[in-house]
Design a protein around this motif. Sequence first.
Motif, PDB file in Angstrom:
ATOM      1  N   SER A  85     -36.086 113.173 -91.416  1.00  0.00           N
ATOM      2  CA  SER A  85     -37.034 113.161 -90.299  1.00  0.00           C
ATOM      3  C   SER A  85     -36.828 114.406 -89.443  1.00  0.00           C
ATOM      4  N   ASP A 135     -36.525 109.456 -86.304  1.00  0.00           N
ATOM      5  CA  ASP A 135     -35.117 109.272 -86.646  1.00  0.00           C
ATOM      6  C   ASP A 135     -34.566 107.975 -86.054  1.00  0.00           C
ATOM      7  N   LYS A 191     -32.814 105.117 -88.216  1.00  0.00           N
ATOM      8  CA  LYS A 191     -31.427 104.766 -87.878  1.00  0.00           C
ATOM      9  C   LYS A 191     -31.299 103.276 -87.558  1.00  0.00           C
ATOM     10  N   ALA A 225     -26.232 111.244 -89.241  1.00  0.00           N
ATOM     11  CA  ALA A 225     -27.230 112.010 -89.988  1.00  0.00           C
ATOM     12  C   ALA A 225     -26.603 113.283 -90.545  1.00  0.00           C
ATOM     13  N   LYS A 230     -33.063 115.804 -89.963  1.00  0.00           N
ATOM     14  CA  LYS A 230     -31.923 114.866 -90.009  1.00  0.00           C
ATOM     15  C   LYS A 230     -32.094 113.993 -91.251  1.00  0.00           C
ATOM     16  N   ARG A 267     -30.823 110.829 -93.511  1.00  0.00           N
ATOM     17  CA  ARG A 267     -30.061 109.565 -93.483  1.00  0.00           C
ATOM     18  C   ARG A 267     -30.153 108.901 -94.852  1.00  0.00           C
TER      19      ARG A 267
END
Length: 300
Positions: free
Chosen positions: A234, A240, A244, A275, A293, A295
Amino acid sequence: MSNYHNPVMLQECIEALNIRPDGTYVDVTFGGGGHSREIIKHLNQDGRLLSFDQDADAQQNLIDDKRFTFVDQNFRYLKSFTRLHNAVPVDGILADLGVSSYQFDQAERGFSIRFDAELDMRMNQSAELTAKQVVNTYAEADLHRIFGVYGEIQNAKSLARTITVARLNGPINTIADLKNTIAGLIPRGKENKYLAQVFQALRIEVNQELEALKEFLTQSAEVLASGGRLVIMSYHSLEDRLVKNFIAKGKFSGEVEKDFYGNDQKPLEAVSRGAITATDEEIKQNNRARSAKLRIAVKK
């Protein structure tokens, strides 16, 4: 394809998917096909890749390979179309969110503050709602909410008021019209950042990006095989945060729910602590990587 989009953190994404050669994978943001081409390199003749993209321009980049299936849909329909193509469960899902470099560079699409064009911003060019309609028809309170929530703009209320007053004298049709309308509200020295926030807010509203992301995340947990990977990149905090929270709690707000025995009720487990971000070297070569970022989660 290289002119279309330079994929961010390509190797990190591929490693994160932990590809099984005979597995089934989904790239829900095909774009220029950079990630998809790399995934296919890691598959044997029994492997499969489904790639989604709602932007008709992405179809210029289709891969001629019998293991590849293209789905011209928004990723919010992940579950329906993976089922339709008899591809459930899947071993890995990759999403590279946001707007591609190619989309930003097409002046007529209206995504970029660098050009003048009609206020469009549709990722799906056959969708009805455009940024021009949002700016010219939305109530002041709705504009205030969009700019405040999606753009995280501090003077969102004044911005909404300025637009609704200005459009009484005539429609705000182009990027130049919008810039001229709000020029007096832009903090000096922060012109680009402020306009980027305004454009982000309009783009998220036009494309229902956060709603689509929530639907996609919920469905991704349902279509993944046990041990399957979810890999998401993202580019802004709103996206994000949703990613998350969903990985950590199995939902988008509140605390993780527990079963009768006190075990966490969530479908995914984070693979990486926090991240992953791009290297300094990659950021030098590709400015878009600066805000990325990554994840990674695994289905329990």
